[in-house]
Scaffold this active site. Structure first.
Site, PDB file in Angstrom:
ATOM      1  N   GLN A   1      50.934  59.171  33.520  1.00 53.06           N
ATOM      2  CA  GLN A   1      51.359  58.815  32.169  1.00 53.06           C
ATOM      3  C   GLN A   1      51.294  60.038  31.252  1.00 53.06           C
ATOM      4  OE1 GLN A   1      52.678  55.918  31.327  1.00 53.06           O
ATOM      5  NE2 GLN A   1      53.080  56.625  29.242  1.00 53.06           N
TER       6      GLN A   1
ATOM      7  N   ALA B   1      54.045  55.480  25.914  1.00 56.18           N
ATOM      8  CA  ALA B   1      52.646  55.344  25.527  1.00 56.18           C
ATOM      9  C   ALA B   1      51.879  56.636  25.779  1.00 56.18           C
ATOM     10  CB  ALA B   1      51.995  54.202  26.285  1.00 56.18           C
TER      11      ALA B   1
ATOM     12  N   ASP C   1      58.449  47.334  34.616  1.00 52.11           N
ATOM     13  CA  ASP C   1      59.769  47.452  33.998  1.00 52.11           C
ATOM     14  C   ASP C   1      60.807  47.005  35.020  1.00 52.11           C
ATOM     15  OD1 ASP C   1      58.521  48.585  31.803  1.00 52.11           O
ATOM     16  OD2 ASP C   1      58.870  50.637  32.480  1.00 52.11           O
TER      17      ASP C   1
ATOM     18  N   GLU D   1      61.834  46.651  23.902  1.00 53.65           N
ATOM     19  CA  GLU D   1      61.961  46.943  25.326  1.00 53.65           C
ATOM     20  C   GLU D   1      62.184  45.642  26.098  1.00 53.65           C
ATOM     21  OE1 GLU D   1      58.798  49.309  26.900  1.00 53.65           O
ATOM     22  OE2 GLU D   1      59.221  51.023  25.591  1.00 53.65           O
TER      23      GLU D   1
ATOM     24  N   TRP E   1      63.078  45.189  28.926  1.00 54.91           N
ATOM     25  CA  TRP E   1      62.803  45.390  30.355  1.00 54.91           C
ATOM     26  C   TRP E   1      61.315  45.374  30.704  1.00 54.91           C
ATOM     27  CZ3 TRP E   1      64.823  49.102  27.018  1.00 54.91           C
ATOM     28  CH2 TRP E   1      63.944  50.131  26.632  1.00 54.91           C
ATOM     29  N   HIS E   2      60.435  45.451  29.708  1.00 49.37           N
ATOM     30  CA  HIS E   2      59.001  45.611  29.960  1.00 49.37           C
ATOM     31  C   HIS E   2      58.285  44.257  29.852  1.00 49.37           C
ATOM     32  CE1 HIS E   2      55.097  47.963  29.574  1.00 49.37           C
ATOM     33  NE2 HIS E   2      54.742  46.775  29.103  1.00 49.37           N
TER      34      HIS E   2
END
Length: 304
Positions: free
Chosen positions: A191, A212, A226, A275, A277-278
């Site tokens: 990340q 993030a 996702d 989002e 997709w998340h």
């Protein structure tokens, strides 16, 4: 007889006098705040009283007007505290403290996570844990029950979330819906690389909207995934919302314990862009509750 009457009169006077005595006020007044932690814009004015939910005393009544508080310096980015103090007429006192993050907002009304000192969560293994720009996972924490997901041996979710996603995936497929995983578990280090690349290529404002900060990503939990309607190209865009899988997320994801984590109408609350997709696993019970009430995890924990 006269003596007997006199005794009765004396006792009556004594009792009458006792009943007129005021009970000593030793009870502290009630003081509650609307928020435990807030973010305010750099160089903004603060309406301190607007954060008071209740200021009441059993004897003195409503006391909002007498609540005292310290003022903060909004010309400096960083964390500060406002301490509210309420004292009743008898001298009983109550205090409440609210954490304030002074941040600089971008034009899109999103603030950068780099400006905020996060609270380190103590229960990262909890499937309902709140992780966001102000709640961070311990840097070295990682799930111990990761499993490959149904459509990729290179992507992982925690065991419980994976079982739920498998059911969700199969249900979508049974309806003839195209569904592809794009990203699932990401370590702290991965990340970190992702965040730095986003900042380098698109700038900190864009990264703050769609990526993030390391340690504050739900993907590190192993509970977020996702998904898209195609497995290549520009597959993580708002077009997902109008696709069959996007519609299936909206209508059915909660039945399997997943929530659409960053809804279009909640950007100011989640502080992330839309989002579609998340999705995030929180368990069926909580997912149903959040879906029914139309609220985010942030709103749920605020009410808790």
């Amino acid at each position: 007889m006269k003596r007997y009457v006199s005794v009765i009169l004396v006792m009556g006077l004594l009792l009458s006098g006792c009943s007129k005595e005021k009970k000593e006020d030793k009870e502290a007044p009630v003081l509650t705040l609307k928020e435990k932690r807030i973010q305010v814009e750099l160089n903004s004015k603060v309406d301190y009283q607007s954060f008071i939910e209740k200021a009441m005393d059993e004897v003195d009544g409503e006391l909002i007007s007498v609540v005292k508080y310290n003022e903060i310096d909004t010309s400096q980015i960083g964390q500060q505290e406002i301490t509210y103090t309420l004292k009743d007429k008898a001298g009983n006192e109550t205090k409440q403290t609210m954490i304030v993050d002074v941040v600089k907002y971008f034009k899109n009304k999103i603030f950068s996570p780099t400006q905020v000192k996060p609270e380190i969560v103590k229960n990262p293994e909890d499937i309902t844990v709140l992780v966001n720009k102000v709640h961070q996972l311990p840097q070295d924490w990682e799930p111990n029950d990761l499993e490959p997901i149904i459509d990729s041996k290179f992507r992982y979710l925690r065991k419980e979330a994976n079982a739920a996603f498998t059911k969700f995936y199969k249900a979508a497929k049974a309806k003839g819906i195209e569904i592809y995983s794009v990203s699932a578990y990401r370590s702290y280090q991965k990340q970190k690389i992702n965040w730095e690349n986003q900042v380098k290529v698109f700038g900190e404002e864009y990264a703050s909207l769609y990526s993030a900060y390391p340690g504050r990503s739900e993907h590190q939990l192993g509970l977020a995934i996702d998904i898209s309607y195609k497995n290549q190209g520009d597959n993580l865009t708002e077009k997902v919302a109008s696709s069959d899988i996007g519609k299936f997320i909206e209508s059915d994801a909660y039945k399997y314990g997943f929530i659409l984590r960053y809804p279009k109408d909640k950007v100011s609350i989640t502080n992330y862009g839309y989002e579609p997709w998340h999705i995030r696993y929180v368990g069926v019970d909580l997912a149903k509750k959040l879906h029914k009430q139309g609220i985010t995890l942030e709103e749920y924990y605020k009410e808790a």
